[in-house]
Design an enzyme around this catalytic site. Structure first.
Site, PDB file in Angstrom:
ATOM      1  CE  LYS A 113      33.241  17.893   5.702  1.00 17.28           C
ATOM      2  NZ  LYS A 113      32.747  17.265   7.052  1.00 17.28           N
ATOM      3  CE  LYS A 142      30.643  23.860   8.784  1.00 16.99           C
ATOM      4  NZ  LYS A 142      31.594  24.797   8.829  1.00 16.99           N
ATOM      5  CG  ASP A 143      32.712  18.081  14.061  1.00 12.28           C
ATOM      6  OD1 ASP A 143      33.945  18.684  14.043  1.00 12.28           O
ATOM      7  OD2 ASP A 143      31.932  18.392  14.738  1.00 12.28           O
ATOM      8  CE  LYS A 144      35.750   9.395   9.926  1.00 10.04           C
ATOM      9  NZ  LYS A 144      37.065   8.179  10.169  1.00 10.04           N
TER      10      LYS A 144
END
Length: 558
Positions: A113, A142-144
């Site tokens: 992503k 998981k981070d943006k």
């Protein structure tokens, strides 16, 4: 006449589902049924039934439950797919197409992503496949603000169906499918590998090498990063604090209330709710990406406008726990700061130490189920970390890298020195006691865990690049590697320096905190945005504070 109205029904079914039903209605076969994973909320399920009733006159539908999974079965009218008696229900239920023999119950795959966090990506998948969000499991979020790859499991969804979704997603892809017997659980990962590019670097190569060699040798304070506490003006730990105090209404209002720094439309939406508490109206206009707020609103509609305790159960359990873990992290950061500030970078008598392979993860207690009174299932803690207490006799055997601090909980040991007293003192300032972590509601009980005070990154590497084009990619994503895109190279005529850093960190350790150690500057997104030339000014609350701080520092310098 109202029952035959089909307005507002477009988009409820996926294109694949619509195609199947069109064919089924055109060629009705009494021996055939179509099963669709039922939407989570009752309103959307009702729309599916309405579509069948209005648009597919030869078919009928019913909601069933099998193996704790809710689905909608569609069959030919009068063919026995729609039944009344419980006995007939059970007979028909076992005729559902079985999961293939020899397959594991879960399909495990890699989720790739860009610019979206894990919860948003999972939300997109649940909506696309029309299945319950609890059917997806992952080892960590998981981070943006990153390009990430992580493993995910989903209950009884075939790989062919998953891979077919890649045609419809933007900046998201699924791959590496295989069937397994067990789902992933939070904390079930060894760590994360980071590749980070710092642009517009002004330090000399000597300064860069010195800073990174120091990081490699000495490590960094293992703070929880800013993203642990959310990206809005209301940090997650404030919600977690109210949940621990059983102030469910206050916690819910913190999530839904107006806050600075959002778009005008969202601010107006929150203000309208705050004024009249009309959950239905807010749910109609709130964009779907606000999935936490929407889940809470659906809960208030379902259980009653003041029943916040039950409404919180509509929020994904992993998300609920992030609020509680946010409060634990807030306390831990305070204790870690004071420990280094007052006693320095050496172990001392009474510290807790552990020399083994400590799994540094605040999520670990997520999978340690607790009973209603907060006691552990099985009654044993033998599988947990058993830290040693430093004595005057053993002090010389340890370094600061062996020191661990507990995240507050009802089943951890605290340092046997002044540091151990700070936990109760900090929580008392918030109106809480250590005993409150043994919450009467098992969903909010926090056993606690341990976390290293100082972290040494593994496999740390760095490389400088010169470039002129600020849009030039200076690293490769996993997708780039699969598509065999060429590796970026330094431009000998470039006028700007960049630094690529690669490092591995244990689970729940933050790369931003490692960067903070070498950069010696604020790593928040708001501050970093002020360093970009030619971009729109950030007017978020954090950015305004940063700007004020910079103005004061400038005045002092003059």
């Amino acid at each position: 006449d109202e029952e035959d109205d089909d307005t507002g029904l477009d988009g409820v079914l996926s294109p694949e589902q619509k195609e199947k039903l069109d064919d089924f209605n055109a060629n009705p076969n009494p021996k055939r049924v179509i099963d669709i994973c039922a939407p989570v909320d009752k309103v959307t399920r009702g729309k599916v039934h309405q579509i069948v009733r209005v648009r597919y006159k030869k078919l009928e539908s019913d909601t069933l439950v099998e193996d704790d999974v809710r689905f909608i079965r569609i069959s030919v009218k009068g063919a026995g797919g729609h039944w009344g008696s419980g006995q007939h229900f059970r007979q028909q239920n076992f005729q559902r197409k079985p999961w293939p023999a020899g397959f594991g119950n879960y399909c495990r795959f890699v989720l790739y992503k860009e610019n979206m966090d894990t919860m948003e990506a999972v939300h997109k998948l649940t909506k696309f496949f029309h299945i319950n969000k609890n059917m997806f499991q992952f080892a960590g979020t998981k981070d943006k603000r990153a390009i990430t790859s992580q493993e995910v499991t989903v209950y009884r969804v075939k790989a062919e169906k998953l891979v077919g979704a890649n045609r419809y997603f933007y900046k998201m892809a699924l791959g590496n499918f295989r069937y397994v017997e067990q789902p992933l659980k939070l904390g079930q990962l060894s760590g994360n590998r980071f590749t980070i590019v710092l642009r517009d670097v002004t330090g000399t190569d000597e300064v860069i090498d010195s800073a990174l060699q120091s990081l490699k040798t000495n490590g960094f304070i293992n703070y929880f990063g800013m993203q642990r506490f959310g990206t809005t003006a209301i940090p997650t730990y404030r919600v977690g604090k109210e949940l621990l105090k059983s102030n469910y209404k206050e916690a819910g209002e913190l999530i839904l209330q107006p806050r600075p720094g959002e778009k005008d439309f969202i601010t107006e939406c929150r203000k309208n709710w705050w004024k009249d508490k009309n959950c239905t109206q807010m749910l109609k206009v709130l964009p779907r990406k606000y999935n936490i707020e929407r889940a809470l609103l659906e809960g208030l509609i379902k259980f009653g406008e003041n029943n916040y305790a039950n409404a919180f159960q509509m929020i994904h359990r992993n998300t609920r726990m992030l609020y509680l873990h946010g409060y634990q992290s807030y306390i831990w950061n305070h204790v870690a700061s004071d420990r280094i500030k007052k006693f320095g970078m050496e172990p001392m008598v009474g510290d807790l130490v552990y020399k083994g392979d400590l799994k540094d993860v605040a999520f670990k207690e997520e999978n340690r189920q607790s009973s209603a009174n907060g006691s552990l299932k099985g009654g044993s803690t033998s599988s947990r970390v058993s830290p040693e207490v430093v004595t005057a006799e053993t002090l010389s055997q340890y370094t600061i890298h062996d020191v661990i601090l507990p995240l507050p909980g009802f089943d951890v040991q605290y340092p046997d020195n002044e540091v151990g007293l700070w936990y109760a003192k900090l929580m008392a300032e918030d109106g809480l006691k250590l005993e409150d972590l043994k919450h009467s509601n098992k969903n909010y009980a926090l056993p606690g865990t341990y976390r290293r005070l100082i972290i040494l990154p593994k496999d740390l590497m760095w490389q400088s690049y010169m470039y002129s084009d600020v849009t030039k990619e200076l690293t490769q994503s996993d997708l780039d590697l699969l598509q065999k895109k060429p590796e970026p190279v330094s431009d000998p005529d470039g006028t700007i320096k960049a630094l690529k850093i690669e490092l591995s960190l244990p689970q729940s350790c933050y790369a931003t905190m490692a960067l903070r150690e070498i950069l010696k500057i604020d790593t928040s997104a708001a501050y970093q945005a002020t360093l970009n030339h030619g971009v729109m000014p950030d007017r978020s609350p954090t950015a305004m504070v940063v700007k004020e701080m910079q103005t004061k520092q400038s005045a002092l310098g003059q």
